[in-house]
Each structure stands twice: as C-alpha cells, then as structure tokens.
Design an enzyme around this catalytic site. Sequence first.
Site, PDB file in Angstrom:
ATOM      1  N   CYS A 116     -24.906 -29.259   2.522  1.00  0.00           N
ATOM      2  CA  CYS A 116     -23.780 -28.696   1.785  1.00  0.00           C
ATOM      3  C   CYS A 116     -23.701 -29.349   0.415  1.00  0.00           C
ATOM      4  CB  CYS A 116     -22.485 -28.938   2.551  1.00  0.00           C
ATOM      5  SG  CYS A 116     -22.532 -28.380   4.270  1.00  0.00           S
ATOM      6  N   ARG A 160     -29.045 -25.499  -2.950  1.00  0.00           N
ATOM      7  CA  ARG A 160     -29.105 -26.254  -1.705  1.00  0.00           C
ATOM      8  C   ARG A 160     -28.979 -25.350  -0.479  1.00  0.00           C
ATOM      9  NH1 ARG A 160     -28.119 -31.863  -2.686  1.00  0.00           N
ATOM     10  NH2 ARG A 160     -27.456 -32.147  -0.547  1.00  0.00           N
ATOM     11  N   TRP A 216     -22.906 -25.086   4.442  1.00  0.00           N
ATOM     12  CA  TRP A 216     -23.985 -24.546   5.267  1.00  0.00           C
ATOM     13  C   TRP A 216     -23.548 -24.751   6.713  1.00  0.00           C
ATOM     14  CZ3 TRP A 216     -27.746 -26.186   8.843  1.00  0.00           C
ATOM     15  CH2 TRP A 216     -28.852 -25.345   8.987  1.00  0.00           C
ATOM     16  N   ASN A 258     -19.852 -33.294   3.961  1.00  0.00           N
ATOM     17  CA  ASN A 258     -21.239 -32.990   4.315  1.00  0.00           C
ATOM     18  C   ASN A 258     -21.609 -33.856   5.510  1.00  0.00           C
ATOM     19  OD1 ASN A 258     -21.294 -31.439   2.042  1.00  0.00           O
ATOM     20  ND2 ASN A 258     -22.693 -32.743   0.898  1.00  0.00           N
ATOM     21  N   GLY A 259     -22.348 -33.303   6.463  1.00  0.00           N
ATOM     22  CA  GLY A 259     -22.756 -34.074   7.627  1.00  0.00           C
ATOM     23  C   GLY A 259     -22.216 -33.457   8.898  1.00  0.00           C
ATOM     24  N   GLU A 294     -49.178 -24.901   5.156  1.00  0.00           N
ATOM     25  CA  GLU A 294     -48.191 -24.841   4.078  1.00  0.00           C
ATOM     26  C   GLU A 294     -48.073 -23.429   3.522  1.00  0.00           C
ATOM     27  OE1 GLU A 294     -45.431 -25.807   1.071  1.00  0.00           O
ATOM     28  OE2 GLU A 294     -45.882 -26.572   3.072  1.00  0.00           O
ATOM     29  N   LYS A 326     -44.694 -21.114   3.462  1.00  0.00           N
ATOM     30  CA  LYS A 326     -44.140 -20.515   2.242  1.00  0.00           C
ATOM     31  C   LYS A 326     -43.879 -19.025   2.443  1.00  0.00           C
ATOM     32  CE  LYS A 326     -43.520 -23.871  -0.274  1.00  0.00           C
ATOM     33  NZ  LYS A 326     -43.120 -24.461   0.996  1.00  0.00           N
ATOM     34  N   GLU A 346     -40.852 -18.550   4.703  1.00  0.00           N
ATOM     35  CA  GLU A 346     -39.592 -18.990   4.115  1.00  0.00           C
ATOM     36  C   GLU A 346     -38.987 -17.956   3.171  1.00  0.00           C
ATOM     37  OE1 GLU A 346     -39.573 -23.803   3.694  1.00  0.00           O
ATOM     38  OE2 GLU A 346     -41.057 -22.737   2.494  1.00  0.00           O
ATOM     39  N   HIS A 393     -60.401 -19.626  20.704  1.00  0.00           N
ATOM     40  CA  HIS A 393     -59.698 -20.195  21.853  1.00  0.00           C
ATOM     41  C   HIS A 393     -58.334 -19.555  22.066  1.00  0.00           C
ATOM     42  CE1 HIS A 393     -62.803 -23.205  22.352  1.00  0.00           C
ATOM     43  NE2 HIS A 393     -62.710 -23.500  21.063  1.00  0.00           N
ATOM     44  N   LYS A 434     -31.930 -26.682   0.927  1.00  0.00           N
ATOM     45  CA  LYS A 434     -32.919 -27.476   0.206  1.00  0.00           C
ATOM     46  C   LYS A 434     -33.091 -28.863   0.802  1.00  0.00           C
ATOM     47  CE  LYS A 434     -35.732 -28.466  -3.218  1.00  0.00           C
ATOM     48  NZ  LYS A 434     -37.089 -27.896  -3.203  1.00  0.00           N
TER      49      LYS A 434
END
Length: 604
Positions: A2, A27, A74, A100-101, A481, A485, A488, A504, A599
Amino acid sequence: MCGIVGYIGKRDVAPLLLEGLQRLEYRGYDSAGIVIAGKSGGLKAVKAKGRVRELEARVPKRFAGTTGIAHTRWATHGAPSDVNAHPHLDTEGKVAVVHNGIVDNASELRAKLEADGVVFASETDSEVITHLIARSQAASLEEKVREALKVIEGTYGIAVMHADFPDRIVAARNGSPVVLGIGEKEMFVASDVAALISHTRQVVTLDDGETATLKADDFRTYTTSGTRTTATPETVEWEAASYDMGGHDTYMHKEICEQPDAVDRVLRGRIDDKFSTVHLGGLNLDAREARGIRRVKILGCGTSYHAGMIGASLVEGLARIPADSEPASEFRYRNPVVDPDTLYIAVSQSGETYDVLAAVQELKRKGARVLGVVNVVGSAIARETDGGVYVHAGPEVCVVSTKCFTNTVVAFALLALHLGRIRDLSVADGKRIIEGLRALPEQIQEILAQEEDIKKLAAEYAEAKSMMFIGRVRGYPVALEASLKLKEISYIHAEAYPASELKHGPLALIEPAMPTVAIVPDDSLLEKNRAAMEEIKARSGRILAVAHREQEKADHTILVPKNEDELDPILMGIPLQLLAYHTALALGRDIDKPRNLAKSVTVE
C-alpha cells in the site's frame, strides 16, 4: 504494497496528498483515501474504491487544511470498497490511521473490542489499530500509539492523526517502510520517497521498532518504548524527474529504453583494468574471507529469484564456487541448515520485500554472513545485511521489473568476477569478461533498435491463449523471467521449462495454438537446443527463437548480438521484455499497473 503519504506545514494539504498518491500509483492498489485536519477543527475524510482519479473527483472544492494523511490500499482483509479504504477513523471521528502491513492478531483484538462495545465500520485488520489508539487513556498521542502497538502482532507502517493533537502526525514502523521528508518548516511522511521527492530530497528512514513525531518545524524519533533515537537526514540521489515518463506512453516502455544508461551506471567506477577485476567496496568482505566461501546461496522472490538463478550460474562459472538460487518465501519456512562457510545473498529491487527480509533476519539470528543486492539505498535489507552491492538502476515505477532485473544480473556478474579473480579466474578471463561488460550498453541499444520488428511479432502472437518458453542451463532462467513478464502484463498463460525436459511431459501440450519461445544462444548447447526445436516442429508447434543467428526450424527469429557466453543471458532477456510489452499493448492491458499485483510486496 500500500502507499502512505502525509504532510504537516503551511501549505494547502489536499493537492499535496493527491499528488503524492499519484506518485505511488505504481505500487498497485484498489482504493484510496484522504483525511485532513479542518481549519475549524476535527477531521474530514474522503475515500473511494478505484484509482486516485476517483478519489480526486470526490474531494470537495472546500477541503482546506494544512495537515493530512492519505493512502492507497492493496486489499488483504476485506474486498476493495469505499468502506474498507483507508484512512480508518474511530467511532467519534477523532482518530485517523493509515496502515501498511498485516495485523496477525486482528481477529482476537477485534473480538475483544467488540465485546467492549466498539462498532467496526470495515472488514479490515487495520481498523483495529484506530480503535486501540482511540480507547487509550494516555495523555499524549505518542503514548496512545505506543500503547496500541504493544498489543499488535504483525507488520505495520502507520501514520496517525488525532483531532485533539492537531499540531502533529505520529508515524511508526515494523516491517513496512516509512520515510520522513524534512522540509523548510514543513514535514512529510511516506512509504516511498517517490511521494515526496518533488518537495524535498532530505529524508530519514525509520528502522523497525521506531516511531516518529512530525510537527511543521520539527521531527523527533523514538523507540517503541519511548527512548529518544538519533536520526540524521540523508540526501536522496534520485531527482523528481526520474519519476516522470519522459515522453514515453508508459513507465515500462521508458524503463526498458533506459537500460543502456542503467547498465552503464552499475559499471561506472567499479572496473579495475590493472588487475582485470572490479572494486565492490560495499561488500565488507576481504580476500581471506572470500577464499573461505564454500557455497553461495541466493535468495529472492519473483524476478529477483530469476536474476539470482543467472547470478548463481555466473558465480559457479567464474568463481567456481557451488551456487544456487531459491525463493526466499520457501527458504524461510523449510528450517534450512545454515552453514558458516556459505555466503548468503538477499536480492530485492525495493530492499523491502517481506519474505526476503524475514529470511535475512532468520539467517542473521543463526550467525550467517548475508550480503544484499538492492536498488534502494537505506532500505531495510540494505541496513540488515553485512554488506552488498547497489544496482543503481534508478527509480523503477512500473509494477513489473525490467531495468532493475537487468542491472541486478550485471551486479551479479561484477560479484562473480570479483570472487573469481580472488580465487582462480585468470587475468585473461577477467579481461574477457570486462570487455563483455563494457559492450553491454551498446548491444542493448542494438536490440532496442529492433522494437518495430518485435512489435509486429507481438501482434502475431497476441491471440495465443497460452505460450511455452524453453531454454537450457543459462537460457532457462531467461525463459522463466520472460514467461513471468508475459503473464504479469498480458494475462496470457505461460509456462517455462528447461528445453531438456520437453520430452518428459511438456511435449503433450504442443500444438499449433500453443507457440513456443526458444532461447537459443550460440554456445556449446546450440545443437541440443536445435534438437528441442525439431521435437516441437514435428508436433506442428510454432516457434519464436531468440538467437545469435537465424534458426531454420523457427517460424521467426529475433537476433541478439553475441557477447561472452556467461553474459549472453543479460542480452537475451531484453527483446522478450519488448515482446511482453507489445503483446500487452495489443491486448489493451493496463501495463504499468497490472491487475492483482503490487510493486513492493511488503506483506506475507
């Protein structure tokens, strides 16, 4: 995750807070709110589900005051809504808190407060803090906050206002970042310097277990027990312009294009041509200690974990020290064996990632040596570790990481070269790697020059519902990666596998509707990678290759300039950032703020 921003001074506070919230939008959040101390007394709050623009539209024209706090949320407890948005006020509307938290014992505390007659307005854990402060009989706001925090279990970064104490804001930190901005007869508080950098570059970063009182002309810091602490402001190296788009349509595009300069920054002043090595003064690791390292363990989350995988390969290849990378979120829960001869490296763009920070604290408790690889000076991980390397990528505003990923891998190359030259890496090999590192900015620019061609390829693949990414050894972390991307920002399902693992199981997925992106460097595994592409073509799969030369079995090839084998992964990831970007653009996604993501992940 947040965002917090607060101000106390002489200026009209609402525009300042809304501007600060806009700078924190990257964020990730789902609602926002603002509270000010009105000129006629009392607190006035406005909250809105959605973006800052929704909140701004609701703020009345007559919303005057010179002290206030604001927040972007968030969701963790309770769905996104006007009611669940911060700030949270007590029943009488005298206390306002942004948080926040996560309050781990929120359910227990809520039940006790409700039994005492407290009526909660929201479903959040954060509202508990507000009511605890409001019910305190302590004489000062500082003591009221300290009493509340004594019974809180979990993480928090908070800012508090009280109608009876209109001359101050009280802030506190435990596991979630809080930064004070020191101005001229005005003070700021924020969860990120981005919110205050356009007004002051003088900052104080609170430590865990520290609180602060901000008045217009003064600030003081204390431990949670009330003992005064000494806080000296530091100058932030980044400027406000670093947070602007600079003529680009999105921050992600800007940050992709900044990579040549960013890589130049992480190299600048660190290369030692005389001894074919590098200087990393922040390591706090002398040659004797470096030679005593028997293993390297790298810990990160998401993109940082992938950067750590490439870093581990670099350390093994150049320094010949066994190395591996592991998600910090897994490491901290499996009761790992902590070896005194192992060097642990914590990787985090923000330097505040909770899972990484918790792993660092557990390792330090067990006596391990821990280094940090971070982008933010003064961040929690930077302060908790024994030393480390700053990656100097500059501010990264887009939720998904691009330039910081690249700079982190380059930083690992520097570390691997440093360790290698202390051990058994020859002068000739040291010189070879240095020449390769110096070539990177120009080679990245060559790749960026292909953007229009990559954009056309993205349009062809944007209709895919799912994609496969494959690579071998050094190419596998690049595939991971690139897959991340794409997921996301485009929301296309993507999976990454070692190319050697296709037969496999994953081959069962191959069909014309499922394209494969193959990482095909021109190295000793070239023929093995070509064989994997043969397997895919035999099953009518489409292939996009990222390679140093045209690949006959691929439907399309993105050509990347050749560097040293060890450094090739740095370059091979760049065009796949552009591919993900233009795929998301073609699909109309919110590229800088992808859904459900944040973020800086500062909660568990």
